[in-house]
Design an enzyme around this catalytic site. Sequence first.
Site, PDB file in Angstrom:
ATOM      1  CG  ASP A  84      25.017 -12.091   7.528  1.00 62.11           C
ATOM      2  OD1 ASP A  84      23.848 -11.868   7.909  1.00 62.11           O
ATOM      3  OD2 ASP A  84      26.010 -11.496   7.981  1.00 62.11           O
ATOM      4  N   GLY A  85      24.615 -15.890   4.803  1.00 59.99           N
ATOM      5  CA  GLY A  85      24.735 -16.622   3.544  1.00 59.99           C
ATOM      6  C   GLY A  85      23.386 -16.856   2.884  1.00 59.99           C
ATOM      7  NE  ARG A 186      55.270 -12.804  -8.105  1.00 59.27           N
ATOM      8  CZ  ARG A 186      56.128 -13.346  -7.246  1.00 59.27           C
ATOM      9  NH1 ARG A 186      56.969 -12.575  -6.569  1.00 59.27           N
ATOM     10  NH2 ARG A 186      56.146 -14.641  -7.038  1.00 59.27           N
ATOM     11  CG  ASP A 188      48.629 -16.002  -0.651  1.00 61.85           C
ATOM     12  OD1 ASP A 188      49.644 -16.158  -1.360  1.00 61.85           O
ATOM     13  OD2 ASP A 188      48.559 -16.365   0.539  1.00 61.85           O
ATOM     14  CB  THR A 199      31.321  -6.477   7.928  1.00 56.22           C
ATOM     15  OG1 THR A 199      30.209  -6.891   7.136  1.00 56.22           O
ATOM     16  CG2 THR A 199      31.180  -5.021   8.291  1.00 56.22           C
ATOM     17  CE1 TYR A 201      39.955 -13.861   2.780  1.00 56.20           C
ATOM     18  CE2 TYR A 201      38.992 -14.396   0.647  1.00 56.20           C
ATOM     19  CZ  TYR A 201      40.035 -14.475   1.540  1.00 56.20           C
ATOM     20  OH  TYR A 201      41.161 -15.180   1.203  1.00 56.20           O
ATOM     21  CB  ALA A 202      37.126  -6.916   2.486  1.00 53.00           C
ATOM     22  CG  LEU A 203      36.881  -6.818   9.301  1.00 51.49           C
ATOM     23  CD1 LEU A 203      37.357  -5.374   9.378  1.00 51.49           C
ATOM     24  CD2 LEU A 203      35.597  -6.996  10.106  1.00 51.49           C
TER      25      LEU A 203
END
Length: 302
Positions: A84-85, A186, A188, A199, A201-203
């Site tokens: 995918d990258g 506030r 990370d 699908t 990083y958010a997942l």
Amino acid sequence: MTSPFRHVALIGKYQASGARCGERDSVMEGIASFLESRGCKVYVEQPRGDDEPAQALPTGDRYEALTVEQIGQQCDLGLVVGGDGTMLGIGRQLAAFGIPLIGINRGRLGFITDIPLDNFQATLIPMLAGEYEEDHRSLMHAQVMRDGAVVFDALAMNDVVVNRGATSGMVELRVSVGKHFVANQRADGLIIASPTGSTAYALSAGGPLLHPAVPGWVLVPIAPHTLSNRPVLLPDADEIVIELVGGRDASANFDMQSLASLAIGDRVVVRRSDFRVRFLHPRGWSYFDTLRKKLHWNEGGS
């Protein structure tokens, strides 16, 4: 049968096992020969600078090498071999040209490079004959503003992520959507993800899955200080502004492939891009089939 795709760009990373510079990649060579057997004129991507990933196919005199711009202008299909990258990188660059892309998975998960390498010929034969499903994916246009000037400009297909420094504490972020102030947060960090990026990083950070047909983004905090700070689904017509109010060594990542360092007062402005990426899938393809397969849903069931 002659393919309606007469000029095909073969794009991907060079992965010949134990290969040295100039040696051939048998997988890519096999795909190129197959395309030629279907009546396609095959091109490859011209190798780029040392700071870019090495490309897949040493061309010799057989395959003409084109720049990304030339591929967009001269080819009517891009066949992307990798993970995918690889697809994210080339998809952003070719979106402005409207060239459709087919992904053959040579990586791990393969949410957007979804054709198995071991079955590519049987899958591609009907697709090259015009039997396919078309899928459009939105892009985000992000800018880092400092003292009223643009200091970084990028497109993202997956996500825009504001992160704390590796050895620092939380960042404080002022978030606005459209003309409305949302909150000072506030955490990370904070993720703005497209449906494609839902699908990724958010997942992992607890965000929801977003169907590609939904014209929206998801705003996902990373380890927020306030536990009531939850993911929010937003219309992609709204501009999102994230201002760095506090925190050291913060940065903004775009598809985790480009990075901008942030200073206090910097604003990351995210808008919907004018361009979309065109994916082609096998006839009968379904987003839900992809989710079941890649996320291992219903394993052991009927």
